[in-house]
Design an enzyme around this catalytic site. Structure first.
Site, PDB file in Angstrom:
ATOM      1  N   HIS A 131       0.793  -1.236   0.000  1.00 44.96           N
ATOM      2  CA  HIS A 131       0.000   0.000   0.000  1.00 44.96           C
ATOM      3  C   HIS A 131       0.820   1.278   0.000  1.00 44.96           C
ATOM      4  O   HIS A 131       0.243   2.361   0.089  1.00 44.96           O
ATOM      5  CB  HIS A 131      -0.937   0.044   1.206  1.00 44.96           C
ATOM      6  CG  HIS A 131      -1.988  -0.998   1.210  1.00 44.96           C
ATOM      7  ND1 HIS A 131      -3.223  -0.819   0.638  1.00 44.96           N
ATOM      8  CD2 HIS A 131      -1.984  -2.251   1.702  1.00 44.96           C
ATOM      9  CE1 HIS A 131      -3.952  -1.915   0.793  1.00 44.96           C
ATOM     10  NE2 HIS A 131      -3.208  -2.799   1.443  1.00 44.96           N
ATOM     11  N   LYS A 134       0.793  14.412   0.758  1.00 42.72           N
ATOM     12  CA  LYS A 134      -0.582  14.695   0.325  1.00 42.72           C
ATOM     13  C   LYS A 134      -0.778  16.187   0.041  1.00 42.72           C
ATOM     14  O   LYS A 134      -1.775  16.591  -0.541  1.00 42.72           O
ATOM     15  CB  LYS A 134      -1.581  14.201   1.369  1.00 42.72           C
ATOM     16  CG  LYS A 134      -1.576  12.679   1.549  1.00 42.72           C
ATOM     17  CD  LYS A 134      -2.558  12.256   2.634  1.00 42.72           C
ATOM     18  CE  LYS A 134      -2.466  10.762   2.973  1.00 42.72           C
ATOM     19  NZ  LYS A 134      -3.136   9.912   1.969  1.00 42.72           N
ATOM     20  N   THR A 165      -8.624   6.460  -2.007  1.00 43.24           N
ATOM     21  CA  THR A 165      -9.972   5.890  -2.130  1.00 43.24           C
ATOM     22  C   THR A 165     -10.996   6.986  -1.851  1.00 43.24           C
ATOM     23  O   THR A 165     -12.117   6.924  -2.364  1.00 43.24           O
ATOM     24  CB  THR A 165     -10.174   4.710  -1.150  1.00 43.24           C
ATOM     25  OG1 THR A 165      -9.687   5.089   0.143  1.00 43.24           O
ATOM     26  CG2 THR A 165      -9.437   3.483  -1.637  1.00 43.24           C
TER      27      THR A 165
HETATM   28  C1  26V Z   1       2.443   1.956   7.549  1.00 46.42           C
HETATM   29  C2  26V Z   1       2.972   2.061   8.774  1.00 46.42           C
HETATM   30  C3  26V Z   1       4.409   2.123   8.887  1.00 46.42           C
HETATM   31  C4  26V Z   1       4.821   1.695  10.245  1.00 46.42           C
HETATM   32  C5  26V Z   1       4.095   2.493  11.272  1.00 46.42           C
HETATM   33  C6  26V Z   1       2.646   2.210  11.230  1.00 46.42           C
HETATM   34  C7  26V Z   1       2.133   2.116   9.873  1.00 46.42           C
HETATM   35  C8  26V Z   1       0.778   2.047   9.713  1.00 46.42           C
HETATM   36  C9  26V Z   1       0.263   1.941   8.477  1.00 46.42           C
HETATM   37  C10 26V Z   1       1.095   1.904   7.405  1.00 46.42           C
HETATM   38  C11 26V Z   1       0.514   1.753   6.082  1.00 46.42           C
HETATM   39  C12 26V Z   1       0.371   3.021   5.388  1.00 46.42           C
HETATM   40  C13 26V Z   1      -0.018   2.689   4.028  1.00 46.42           C
HETATM   41  C14 26V Z   1      -1.370   3.204   3.673  1.00 46.42           C
HETATM   42  O1  26V Z   1      -2.237   3.485   4.454  1.00 46.42           O
HETATM   43  N1  26V Z   1      -1.510   3.270   2.395  1.00 46.42           N
HETATM   44  C15 26V Z   1      -2.723   3.763   1.777  1.00 46.42           C
HETATM   45  O2  26V Z   1      -3.451   2.641   1.356  1.00 46.42           O
HETATM   46  C16 26V Z   1      -4.658   3.017   0.715  1.00 46.42           C
HETATM   47  C17 26V Z   1      -5.399   1.742   0.398  1.00 46.42           C
HETATM   48  O3  26V Z   1      -4.683   0.990  -0.536  1.00 46.42           O
HETATM   49  C18 26V Z   1      -4.343   3.834  -0.522  1.00 46.42           C
HETATM   50  O4  26V Z   1      -5.551   4.228  -1.106  1.00 46.42           O
HETATM   51  C19 26V Z   1      -3.521   5.059  -0.158  1.00 46.42           C
HETATM   52  O5  26V Z   1      -3.124   5.735  -1.325  1.00 46.42           O
HETATM   53  C20 26V Z   1      -2.299   4.626   0.609  1.00 46.42           C
HETATM   54  O6  26V Z   1      -1.591   5.762   1.103  1.00 46.42           O
END
Ligand code: 26V
Length: 817
Positions: A360, A561, A663
């Site tokens: 993601h 963003k 989304t």
């Molecule tokens: C990453 C991390 C890194 C470690 C610390 C905690 C943490 C928590 C969540 C994440 C994931 C972040 C990635 C994310 O939210 N991506 C989003 O995913 C959406 C669904 O696919 C997408 O529409 C967004 O563009 C994207 O930023």
């Protein structure tokens, strides 16, 4: 949702009314006279839950041939009542039943707390996928953590973000079923012992130093028309022993429960960051806790149903939502090797034919890695298995040539599961990639970038492994439930079939220039804008004119963003209005909402700037209604449901190449907001669907971004070339919005001048240009509404039902029920 086709029958109303009355009395112990809205909510939810269970038991009881398991650290499900009512076709029945009890359904719905078990896009996507799987009949179970406290509650103190714990479970959760019989022991720490078993085969055995109990809590997920019900299984952490009696009796009353506190901490709070990988041991404990419980649970179910663990890939498809559950790779291997006694090759075959991984984000700071030292201490057996997987992986590649040279060493370092460049760390993305049968990105551009950047070497080894699955949203929540007026108009125009088949929205296109239809479409929007204006007045004290253009940017606050780009454009517009107050400016309301990670200093300063600019602009009598700026506190799923149908303009302005998909962009376009956006993530596919003439695109493309970043002093030169940008930055830097602390925003303006990693300076002039084109388009209402209607008419492809069908066919190979 007030479906015109589904009206309340008298018997059903009486049944539900009596059921609610009984729940209030016998489950909650309340009299109607003393019941608060929260009590009516609980009673109604319990009555509806009963009907969900009935629907679940009525649907066939046979074992499905294959199940999907969706593992996610986040499920941002929000409120569940309107989902349940609408999918059961019981909204009008419920409204009537409550009315007979003298209670207003809307007030009851407002009393439901949001289940904010996620940060943003990734968690909300998991929630949309769960609803779609239940709606299209994919036998599935979601697995996650039952956090006591979801994402923090945001408030503002003089424009600064303050965080407070969120307490959604304070009065219990009427939707869930506790399943204490489904409890697993989850180990941490300790050592690995060897024993020689039969036939001289060495078996390893992990003896953890500490065990925590994972207790299942199931939330039913009912699909459209109640045809299928799946479960979201959330794990709660409990201690093996609730209290150390010896210590308690010795007088150490706090120490007696220390172990319990440590165990229960695992499911206490959701980590509020989605942007930077903080090396927190508790987070690794959360990840292993829920992954291990889920894998144990699904393997036990498989073995109970099929007898042989080897056939797992035929009957189970596991989807890893990002790398947070990537420890599933060694955990499944451990179970197969150490508990079921499989040979390595067989275990590896089962693992790599069952697991699938969705990426993601490609932002380097959000790619998870864990220090080897921490993994060895917390999960010693898993670290052994990771070393072995890696050794075989690297041996395999070394065999295929490329030995000896410095080039070869660099190549092996790049594909290794262990990053040795700054201390030794396990690359969870590489681990998930290697352990998965399919790996997917979430938009066409993002998937291409996965192939060409972060995973390029691994991709070359297995070119069919990476596939694209562009995200989607559930139309039930984001169209039918959030915008009943527009849905009613669609039903009346193209028929009730549109509720089952969104492709029928196409039929609205023919009406895009029909004055009678346009008037109804515009009236729906006006009504939603008035409702939002009331929320804005209530929560911020700011009065906005519903006739103005509502320009909305709502999402997590993150530099990529580029909320800051929007704020700087606001400042430039403010200056332009001040310079020529008598021109006929297009009245705008700029609406922001979103939370910043508590540790993300720059993001919090951006919020403060938005609030300070808002105050200056809103208080300036010369500006009056031409420009208003609003920052709504505590953005949430339920607030999004109020904001999105009221938006005229949707801001999707990330630096190209950085937003994996988005989304929110889909939710706005479906509800008829026009998008101003960069060619990033799914914006590209939205443009392809709605047509380039119905979207406002600006800025550099992904390859242009990379080229620009390579130019020396690109930011300083761009500022020099743009007097408008320079003036806006000067105004901020000079303290015009922070007279009490003139240097407050220097960290933002200095960073733009020196580095500008996200290329605000490069895109500013084009953003200004497109915004003025938007002003002009707004002054032509017929043209604007035709574009808006064409957006709604052409967004069907972005349904998460489509996404789930693609996953089912091309990744999971599972039949729809
Ligand atoms: C990453 C991390 C890194 C470690 C610390 C905690 C943490 C928590 C969540 C994440 C994931 C972040 C990635 C994310 O939210 N991506 C989003 O995913 C959406 C669904 O696919 C997408 O529409 C967004 O563009 C994207 O930023």
């Amino acid at each position: 949702w007030t479906a015109p086709v589904l009206s309340a029958s008298g018997d059903a109303v009486v049944d539900l009314r009596e059921s609610i009355r009984a729940k209030l009395a016998f489950a909650l112990g309340r009299t109607p006279e003393s019941a608060r809205p929260r009590d009516w909510f609980a009673a109604t939810a319990l009555a509806l839950r009963e009907r969900i269970v009935a629907a679940c038991m009525a649907s066939e009881r046979s074992v499905p041939n294959k199940r999907v398991y969706y593992l996610s650290l986040e499920f941002l499900i929000g409120r569940l009542m309107s989902d349940a009512m609408n999918n059961l076709g019981l909204t009008e029945t419920t409204r009537a039943a409550l009315r007979e009890l003298g209670v207003d359904l809307d007030a009851v719905q407002e009393a439901e707390p949001d289940a904010a078990l996620g940060n943003g896009g990734l968690g909300r996507l998991a929630a949309c996928f769960m609803e779609s799987m239940a709606s299209i009949g994919i036998p599935a179970m979601g697995y996650g953590i039952r956090y006591d406290h979801g994402l923090f509650r945001q408030s503002f103190e003089d424009g600064w973000q303050r965080e407070a714990p969120e307490t959604w479970l304070a009065e219990g959760n009427p939707w869930e079923f506790a399943r204490p019989e489904a409890t697993y022991a989850i180990g941490f720490g300790g050592a690995v012992t060897m024993s020689s078993a039969e036939a001289g085969v060495i078996r390893r055995h992990w003896q953890p130093a500490e065990t925590v109990r994972a207790v299942a809590h199931d939330v039913p997920v009912v699909g459209w028309r109640g045809r299928h019900v799946n479960a979201l299984r959330l794990w709660k952490a409990e201690a093996g022993e609730p209290v150390d009696l010896a210590r308690f009796n010795g007088g150490d009353h706090v120490g007696a429960v220390a172990a319990r506190m440590r165990a229960e901490a695992i499911s206490r709070v959701l980590y509020p960051s989605d942007s930077s990988a903080e090396g927190q041991e508790l987070r690794l404990r959360q990840e292993y806790f829920f992954t291990a419980a889920s894998i144990q649970d699904l393997v036990a179910r498989h073995v109970a149903e099929r007898g042989d663990v080897r056939s797992l890939p035929d009957h189970a498809a596991i989807q890893l939502n990002d790398t947070h559950p990537a420890i599933a790779v060694p955990e499944l291997m451990r179970l197969l090797l150490d508990v079921y006694g499989l040979a390595w090759e067989d275990a590896w075959h089962v693992t790599t034919h069952t697991l699938h991984y969705t990426n993601h984000t490609l932002l380097p700071e959000a790619l998870e890695t864990w220090p080897v030292e921490l993994m060895e201490r917390l999960l010693p057996r898993h670290m052994q298995i990771i070393y072995l997987i890696n050794w075989m992986h690297l041996e395999e590649q070394a065999k295929h040539g490329r030995q000896g040279s410095a080039d070869a060493a660099a190549y092996l370092a790049a594909i290794s599961l262990i990053d040795e460049s700054h201390g030794r760390r396990v690359r969870m993305g590489h681990l998930a990639f290697h352990g998965a049968r399919r790996v997917n990105g979430v938009s066409a551009l993002h998937t291409d970038l996965m192939r060409s950047t972060v995973f390029s070497d691994l991709h070359a080894l297995d070119p069919d492994k990476i596939v694209n699955k562009t995200n989607g949203i559930t139309f039930r929540r984001w169209f039918h439930n959030a915008n009943p007026g527009l849905t009613r108009l669609a039903v009346e125009t193209v028929g009730a079939g549109v509720l089952d088949n969104p492709e029928l929205l196409r039929g609205l296109e023919a009406q895009a220039e029909d004055p009678a239809f346009v008037a109804r479409y515009a009236a729906v929007r006006r009504e939603r804008k008035e409702a939002l204006a009331a929320i804005i007045a209530e929560r911020t004290g700011i009065d906005v004119d519903p006739a103005a253009l509502f320009d909305v940017q709502v999402k997590r606050i993150h530099e990529y963003k580029r909320q800051l780009l929007n704020i700087i454009e606001t400042v430039a517009l403010y200056q332009a209005i001040k310079a020529e107050p008598h021109r006929d400016w297009t009245p705008r309301v700029k609406i922001f909402a979103g939370k910043a990670a508590p540790s993300y200093v720059q993001a919090k300063l951006i919020i403060k700037l938005a609030c300070d600019v808002a105050r200056a602009v809103n208080d300036d009598p010369e500006v009056a209604d031409r420009l208003k700026v609003v920052f709504l506190p505590n953005y949430s799923v339920s607030l999004a449901e109020s904001i999105i149908p009221a938006a005229d303009l949707s801001e999707q302005i990330s630096t190209a190449g950085m937003e994996a998909s988005g989304t929110g962009n889909m939710k706005f376009a479906l509800n008829g907001a026009l998008t101003v956006g960069t060619l990033d993530g799914a914006n590209i596919e939205i443009r392809d669907h709605v047509g380039a003439e119905n979207i406002f695109i600006f800025g550099l493309e992904a390859d242009g971004v990379r080229a620009r970043q390579a130019e020396p002093d690109y930011a300083a030169r761009a500022i020099e070339a743009s007097p408008r940008l320079a003036a806006a930055l000067d105004m901020i830097a000079a303290g015009r919005f922070s007279p009490d602390e003139p240097g407050r925003f220097r960290p933002l303006t200095d960073d733009l001048r020196r580095r500008d990693q996200y290329l605000l300076t490069a895109d500013f002039d084009d953003y200004w240009r497109v915004q003025r084109a938007i002003d002009a388009a707004w002054r032509d209402p017929r043209g604007w509404w035709a574009k808006a209607i064409r957006n709604t008419a052409r967004m069907a492809w972005f349904s998460s039902d489509r996404a789930m069908r693609e996953y089912a066919g091309e990744i999971w190979r599972v039949r729809l029920g």
